[in-house]
Scaffold this motif. Structure first.
Motif, PDB file in Angstrom:
ATOM      1  N   SER A 192       0.842  -1.203   0.000  1.00 45.35           N
ATOM      2  CA  SER A 192       0.000   0.000   0.000  1.00 45.35           C
ATOM      3  C   SER A 192       0.873   1.246   0.000  1.00 45.35           C
ATOM      4  N   ILE A 193       0.449   2.246  -0.760  1.00 44.83           N
ATOM      5  CA  ILE A 193       1.204   3.500  -0.872  1.00 44.83           C
ATOM      6  C   ILE A 193       0.264   4.687  -0.666  1.00 44.83           C
ATOM      7  N   LYS A 194       0.851   5.803  -0.240  1.00 46.57           N
ATOM      8  CA  LYS A 194       0.081   7.019  -0.004  1.00 46.57           C
ATOM      9  C   LYS A 194       0.229   8.027  -1.131  1.00 46.57           C
ATOM     10  N   ASN A 195       1.353   7.984  -1.853  1.00 47.74           N
ATOM     11  CA  ASN A 195       1.587   8.958  -2.919  1.00 47.74           C
ATOM     12  C   ASN A 195       2.607   8.428  -3.923  1.00 47.74           C
ATOM     13  N   ILE A 196       2.836   9.185  -4.993  1.00 46.95           N
ATOM     14  CA  ILE A 196       3.774   8.763  -6.032  1.00 46.95           C
ATOM     15  C   ILE A 196       5.192   8.665  -5.466  1.00 46.95           C
ATOM     16  N   SER A 197       5.588   9.614  -4.641  1.00 46.87           N
ATOM     17  CA  SER A 197       6.951   9.624  -4.097  1.00 46.87           C
ATOM     18  C   SER A 197       7.225   8.361  -3.301  1.00 46.87           C
ATOM     19  N   GLU A 198       6.240   7.921  -2.529  1.00 47.74           N
ATOM     20  CA  GLU A 198       6.416   6.697  -1.746  1.00 47.74           C
ATOM     21  C   GLU A 198       6.521   5.486  -2.667  1.00 47.74           C
ATOM     22  N   ALA A 199       5.729   5.473  -3.748  1.00 52.07           N
ATOM     23  CA  ALA A 199       5.799   4.378  -4.710  1.00 52.07           C
ATOM     24  C   ALA A 199       7.172   4.308  -5.367  1.00 52.07           C
ATOM     25  N   VAL A 200       7.702   5.463  -5.778  1.00 51.60           N
ATOM     26  CA  VAL A 200       9.021   5.506  -6.411  1.00 51.60           C
ATOM     27  C   VAL A 200      10.107   5.089  -5.424  1.00 51.60           C
ATOM     28  N   GLY A 201      10.023   5.564  -4.178  1.00 51.89           N
ATOM     29  CA  GLY A 201      10.993   5.182  -3.162  1.00 51.89           C
ATOM     30  C   GLY A 201      11.003   3.679  -2.923  1.00 51.89           C
ATOM     31  N   TYR A 202       9.811   3.077  -2.926  1.00 61.15           N
ATOM     32  CA  TYR A 202       9.730   1.619  -2.753  1.00 61.15           C
ATOM     33  C   TYR A 202      10.325   0.897  -3.952  1.00 61.15           C
ATOM     34  N   LEU A 203       9.988   1.338  -5.153  1.00 60.08           N
ATOM     35  CA  LEU A 203      10.483   0.683  -6.371  1.00 60.08           C
ATOM     36  C   LEU A 203      11.991   0.823  -6.526  1.00 60.08           C
ATOM     37  N   HIS A 204      12.565   1.904  -5.995  1.00 64.06           N
ATOM     38  CA  HIS A 204      14.016   2.115  -6.032  1.00 64.06           C
ATOM     39  C   HIS A 204      14.731   1.424  -4.881  1.00 64.06           C
ATOM     40  N   GLY A 205      13.975   0.849  -3.971  1.00 63.36           N
ATOM     41  CA  GLY A 205      14.577   0.198  -2.819  1.00 63.36           C
ATOM     42  C   GLY A 205      14.994   1.142  -1.713  1.00 63.36           C
ATOM     43  N   GLU A 206      14.565   2.394  -1.795  1.00 61.09           N
ATOM     44  CA  GLU A 206      14.935   3.390  -0.789  1.00 61.09           C
ATOM     45  C   GLU A 206      13.996   3.355   0.415  1.00 61.09           C
ATOM     46  N   ILE A 207      12.801   2.852   0.210  1.00 57.04           N
ATOM     47  CA  ILE A 207      11.809   2.736   1.286  1.00 57.04           C
ATOM     48  C   ILE A 207      11.405   1.270   1.414  1.00 57.04           C
ATOM     49  N   ASN A 208      11.382   0.786   2.636  1.00 54.53           N
ATOM     50  CA  ASN A 208      10.986  -0.601   2.880  1.00 54.53           C
ATOM     51  C   ASN A 208       9.514  -0.647   3.296  1.00 54.53           C
ATOM     52  N   LEU A 209       8.680  -1.114   2.392  1.00 56.30           N
ATOM     53  CA  LEU A 209       7.255  -1.260   2.685  1.00 56.30           C
ATOM     54  C   LEU A 209       6.945  -2.737   2.873  1.00 56.30           C
ATOM     55  N   ILE A 210       6.473  -3.095   4.054  1.00 57.08           N
ATOM     56  CA  ILE A 210       6.188  -4.490   4.383  1.00 57.08           C
ATOM     57  C   ILE A 210       4.827  -4.885   3.820  1.00 57.08           C
ATOM     58  N   PRO A 211       4.741  -6.018   3.115  1.00 53.08           N
ATOM     59  CA  PRO A 211       3.435  -6.474   2.589  1.00 53.08           C
ATOM     60  C   PRO A 211       2.429  -6.691   3.717  1.00 53.08           C
ATOM     61  N   HIS A 212       1.171  -6.401   3.433  1.00 53.32           N
ATOM     62  CA  HIS A 212       0.120  -6.557   4.440  1.00 53.32           C
ATOM     63  C   HIS A 212      -0.144  -8.028   4.737  1.00 53.32           C
ATOM     64  N   GLU A 213      -0.442  -8.305   5.983  1.00 51.99           N
ATOM     65  CA  GLU A 213      -0.826  -9.659   6.361  1.00 51.99           C
ATOM     66  C   GLU A 213      -2.243  -9.941   5.876  1.00 51.99           C
ATOM     67  N   ASN A 214      -2.500 -11.225   5.583  1.00 54.13           N
ATOM     68  CA  ASN A 214      -3.844 -11.602   5.147  1.00 54.13           C
ATOM     69  C   ASN A 214      -4.853 -11.396   6.271  1.00 54.13           C
ATOM     70  N   ILE A 215      -6.027 -10.911   5.886  1.00 51.08           N
ATOM     71  CA  ILE A 215      -7.092 -10.648   6.855  1.00 51.08           C
ATOM     72  C   ILE A 215      -7.909 -11.910   7.066  1.00 51.08           C
ATOM     73  N   LYS A 216      -8.255 -12.172   8.323  1.00 51.51           N
ATOM     74  CA  LYS A 216      -9.083 -13.321   8.665  1.00 51.51           C
ATOM     75  C   LYS A 216     -10.548 -12.902   8.701  1.00 51.51           C
ATOM     76  N   TYR A 217     -11.370 -13.701   8.054  1.00 50.44           N
ATOM     77  CA  TYR A 217     -12.809 -13.405   7.957  1.00 50.44           C
ATOM     78  C   TYR A 217     -13.454 -13.296   9.333  1.00 50.44           C
ATOM     79  N   ASN A 218     -13.062 -14.175  10.234  1.00 51.22           N
ATOM     80  CA  ASN A 218     -13.676 -14.209  11.572  1.00 51.22           C
ATOM     81  C   ASN A 218     -13.448 -12.925  12.362  1.00 51.22           C
ATOM     82  N   ASP A 219     -12.395 -12.187  12.012  1.00 52.83           N
ATOM     83  CA  ASP A 219     -12.105 -10.940  12.732  1.00 52.83           C
ATOM     84  C   ASP A 219     -13.142  -9.855  12.460  1.00 52.83           C
TER      85      ASP A 219
END
Length: 524
Positions: free
Chosen positions: A169-196
């Protein structure tokens, strides 16, 4: 003689991936960007709609406000192609992939786009906004072997319902570019459980407990059968008898949805842009109650680009039509095919879409325009012609598709002011769920979920009658001129009544009660 080799021109086009949704199905879209020397131009091709065409200025401002050089400042001829070019593409979800494609083609950024799908609408300041239809897109992304999807933060929970994919998930273009360049570490979201996210529908503000409705025991019994087998029901009676209240109470006795049903309904609401901001998944069965002035397109679905209508939004839930004769004849007749098949196919010049429509129809009507026909105390002021015209709005073929048809009369003063009797919604829901469990075991391995969905072969297998029960239904068939469809409806209802009694065999009392819910239509 000049033996020098000509230098091969450096490719100026790039390709990244996005997606499109047609009906409820998604497919991959290749966003190709080419930046060639020449006078400035910025064109988007690939059978796009107005929303995509208008995105050029929006994307340009977002790129500029994110610290990059926008297309208008580049002396380049920019061409964006959305492929395949023969399928209509609409909406604002292409903003982010177009912007990244442009930046990649003009060498302002560099990254490997081969295993990633990009989605998102851009604001003028470069922030990424929520889009619709994320769930079917992410399901398609997993099916097609992509490794990750980059999308708006507001859509991350919805996307996390699907396993087997990294949701970034990203908030803006700059964050997307930073992630794609490896400058920002964005952790993938955990799967959501239906029961929650499963809540208690009994706590909802509009929840009506069936025990709060005084009297009307026969109507309540019909609702229990309707809920247990997913049988359509029509209630006829004078104004103020409790038809609307009974219809709303039906939601409280329907069984809880399983994960597959919830995901199917969430997919519909995602495409329609109707998901709640508080929950990424629909956990309660839909209850749709369109006004009688609603058009056939709004009820069935359609539009320039086919969208789900009320019958699809009510899938696996309740479609309540109050004052059903007041609906246009065209709307009512358009329900015939979905009631029979559980799907609706919407064809338009731009394409064809198939939507699920396995809903429980609950219809309510008065006996005549003034509502007093057949009343022991009040005088009906309608003439025979107006009563006949009022009833004819419900055609024979449509009535034949409604399993249960009952009369709901006004209750006496003593019952209205007396204490509540009978079981509450929670207790009845447990009975209904037990009957549904029996049906689930019966139809294991098939697409059929409830008794109302049985085909002829399944009826022959699961609705065998003893001799005395067969004689009873034969007598009713001949005496009341019941149609072939009506005969099968009686067997389905009887099967549900037997399930409620936890009986493996359909008995005479089950058939007798089922017949009573069919022959009453002659009095409506």
């Amino acid at each position: 003689m000049n033996n020098s080799k000509k230098t091969k021109p450096k490719p100026t086009s790039v390709r990244i991936f996005s997606a499109a949704v047609v009906g409820l199905n998604a497919f991959p879209v290749e966003v190709e960007a080419d930046a060639s020397p020449g006078l400035h131009s910025f064109n988007i091709v690939g059978l796009t709609d107005k929303a995509v065409d208008e995105s050029k200025d929006r994307i340009g401002s977002a790129i500029k406000n994110s610290g990059f050089t926008p297309p208008i400042k580049k002396n380049r001829r920019i061409v964006i192609n959305l492929a395949p070019a023969d399928i209509k593409k609409g909406g604002s979800l292409y903003d982010l992939p177009i912007a990244l494609g442009y930046l990649l083609a003009t060498s302002q950024i560099k990254f490997d786009a081969s295993e990633t799908v990009f989605l998102g609408e851009l604001s003028l300041d470069g922030s990424v906004k929520k889009i619709n239809g994320v769930l079917p897109i992410v399901q398609m992304v997993v099916k097609n072997g992509f490794k990750r999807v980059v999308l708006p933060t507001e859509n991350s929970n919805e996307a996390s319902l699907v396993s087997g994919i990294d949701v970034i998930s990203i908030k803006n273009i700059s964050e997307a570019v930073g992630y794609l360049h490896g400058e920002i570490n964005l952790i993938p979201h955990e799967n959501i459980k239906y029961n929650d996210f499963i809540g208690n529908n009994d706590d909802a503000e509009d929840f009506i407990d069936i025990s709060q409705i005084k009297g009307q025991e026969s109507a309540k019994r019909a609702l229990v059968i309707s809920a247990a087998g997913n049988h359509n029901i029509l209630m006829s009676g004078p104004p103020g008898g409790g038809k609307t209240l009974l219809s709303k109470a039906l939601s409280g006795i329907l069984p809880a949805m399983d994960y597959d049903e919830a995901l199917e309904i969430t997919k519909i609401y995602s495409v329609a842009g109707m998901l709640s901001a508080n929950s990424p998944i629909v956990t309660t069965r839909p209850f749709r109650s369109p006004h009688h002035t609603t058009s056939s397109v709004a009820v069935i679905g359609g539009g320039t680009s086919p969208r789900p209508g009320e019958i699809t939004l009510a899938h696996r839930g309740v479609l309540f039509l109050d004052e059903v004769p007041e609906f246009p004849r065209s709307v009512l007749e358009s329900l015939r095919q979905p009631l029979e098949n559980g799907v609706v196919v919407v064809s338009r010049a731009s394409g064809t879409a198939k939507f699920p429509a396995r809903f429980l129809l609950v219809a309510a009507m008065n006996p005549c325009p003034c509502g007093n026909f057949g009343d022991d105390k009040l005088v009906c002021v309608c003439n025979a012609n107006s009563i006949n015209k009022y009833h004819k709005k419900m055609s024979g073929p449509l009535l034949d598709r409604i399993d249960i048809q009952i009369n709901v009369s006004r209750e006496t003063y003593d019952k209205m002011t007396g204490p509540s009797t009978g079981q509450n919604s929670t207790e009845i829901r447990q009975i209904v769920e037990k009957a549904r469990t029996i049906q689930k075991a019966r139809f294991l391995g098939s697409k059929t979920l409830t008794n109302s969905e049985m085909g002829i072969k399944e009826i022959e297998t699961h609705c065998k009658l003893p001799k005395d029960a067969e004689e009873l239904i034969k007598s009713a068939f001949v005496t009341h001129n019941i149609s072939g469809r009506g005969y099968h409806k009686i067997l389905k209802i009887a099967r549900t009544i037997a399930d409620l009694d936890e009986s493996n065999q359909i008995q005479v009392p089950h058939i007798a009660e089922a017949i009573g819910y069919r022959i009453v239509k002659n009095e409506l």
